[in-house]
Write an enzyme that holds these catalytic residues in place. Structure first.
Site, PDB file in Angstrom:
ATOM      1  N   CYS A 164      56.239  39.061  78.925  1.00  0.00           N
ATOM      2  CA  CYS A 164      57.635  38.733  78.674  1.00  0.00           C
ATOM      3  C   CYS A 164      58.164  39.409  77.414  1.00  0.00           C
ATOM      4  O   CYS A 164      57.423  40.063  76.678  1.00  0.00           O
ATOM      5  CB  CYS A 164      57.801  37.218  78.543  1.00  0.00           C
ATOM      6  SG  CYS A 164      57.377  36.314  80.047  1.00  0.00           S
ATOM      7  N   HIS A 205      63.056  35.662  77.080  1.00  0.00           N
ATOM      8  CA  HIS A 205      63.137  34.231  76.760  1.00  0.00           C
ATOM      9  C   HIS A 205      63.101  34.004  75.257  1.00  0.00           C
ATOM     10  O   HIS A 205      62.872  34.925  74.466  1.00  0.00           O
ATOM     11  CB  HIS A 205      62.026  33.453  77.463  1.00  0.00           C
ATOM     12  CG  HIS A 205      60.622  33.839  77.071  1.00  0.00           C
ATOM     13  ND1 HIS A 205      60.118  33.673  75.804  1.00  0.00           N
ATOM     14  CD2 HIS A 205      59.598  34.365  77.815  1.00  0.00           C
ATOM     15  CE1 HIS A 205      58.864  34.069  75.762  1.00  0.00           C
ATOM     16  NE2 HIS A 205      58.524  34.517  76.966  1.00  0.00           N
TER      17      HIS A 205
END
Length: 346
Positions: free
Chosen positions: A320, A293
């Site tokens: 992430c 992301h």
């Protein structure tokens, strides 16, 4: 006169016999020639088949640089603080060869699926440990939470290990009502998995894009497959992976995973609460709660932040892989779910 006729007759017989022998010899020679040509053809076909079936290695991978996303591009070797960092292209080629070999064999493809335990909590493995996060895991560090149980046989009483959510597998058989036999791309061996944990994707999956995340060098390389054994490097960017900080933040796991879903905004909670703290833009989920992301925005209504000084430095995420937001969008736009892979290396 009679003698003359006799000799003529004898000559005809001898000539005819000679012709027949010559014809026989010619036919035999032709058969030998055809047989030899057939053997040469068979040998050539056998060699070509052996070459097609030969497992690909890193040396077989043709990897060319053709950058499409041109912002923040890093060199193959680049400075970092008082040392240097690199893109591990030798290791990347090994992973691509592994993927090529997997795609070349006929398979019914599947993915291990248990995001947020939505298909049921996995059974406890035979030999389990409690990790630094106080959660049950196998001896290889794979957590029970959000994973699929892997059994050595369909009659095993307990699983031997866990397979991470998002792992690409080949479905070898489905002989019982409850269990599926699978082989994995990112874990070794053949295993049996309860059917509810395996999502079939059919026999025509074609991997178009791969993102390789390097947790040692904190970078990301996006590759596009343009032909058999042929790949283009589309971007080379700084990234920031997950860090080990119990109880909330953990390392980005190593392995090979399908991109499973995408969100234009992935909202996240403040640690230890159910209160939304902010969002991460252009998020592509590949395993458990792990996404590629953009830069996190600590305000649910805040504007997208393009870049952060921390990208490419040290692990800082919860699991992430953070990117510049425009690079995350590039991944978001080009990586189709269940046609793209995220490979995490160290």
């Amino acid at each position: 006169m009679r003698n003359t006729i006799f000799f003529i007759f004898l000559f005809v017989i001898i000539a005819t016999a000679a012709c027949k022998n010559s014809s026989k010899n010619s036919s035999a020679a032709e058969l030998r020639r055809k047989d030899s040509l057939e053997k040469v053809k068979e040998a050539k076909e056998a060699a070509e088949k052996a070459e097609r079936e030969k497992p690909r290695t890193a040396a077989d991978i043709k990897l060319d640089k053709d950058i499409q996303f041109e912002k923040y591009t890093l060199e193959d070797v680049y400075p970092y603080e008082d040392t240097t960092r690199i893109f591990q292209f030798d290791k990347i080629k090994e992973k691509l060869a592994h993927i090529e070999n997997f795609m070349r064999m006929p398979h019914v493809y599947g993915v291990l699926d248990n995001y947020k335990n939505r298909n049921g909590e996995a059974a406890v493995v035979e030999n389990f440990v409690r990790n630094a996060y106080k959660r049950v895991s196998d001896t290889l560090g794979n957590e029970k939470y959000q994973s699929a149980p892997l059994y050595q046989s369909e009659n095993s009483k307990k699983p031997s290990r866990y397979g991470r959510d998002g792992s690409l597998v080949a479905i070898e058989s489905s002989d019982t009502l409850d269990m599926v036999k699978v082989t994995g791309l990112s874990f070794e061996g053949t295993w049996y998995v309860p059917k509810r944990y395996v999502k079939s994707k059919g026999d025509s999956v074609k991997i178009a894009h791969v993102a390789v995340v390097d947790v040692t060098n904190q970078n990301i390389c996006v590759l596009e497959r343009t032909g058999e054994n042929e790949w283009k490097i589309r971007s080379m960017n700084p990234a920031t992976s997950g860090r080990h900080k119990p109880p909330h933040a953990m390392e980005t796991p190593l392995g090979i995973f399908f991109v499973q879903e995408q969100k234009a905004k992935m909202f996240y909670f403040k640690d230890g609460t159910k209160s939304i703290e902010g969002y991460a833009p252009y998020a592509s989920r590949f395993t458990n709660g792990g996404y590629i992301h953009g830069v996190p925005v600590n305000n649910p209504k805040g504007k997208i932040i393009e870049y952060s000084w921390s990208l490419g430095t040290t692990p800082r995420s919860h699991m992430c892989v953070r990117n510049a937001s425009s690079h995350a969008k590039y991944v978001y736009d080009n990586f189709k779910p269940f046609q793209s892979l995220v490979v995490v290396i160290d």
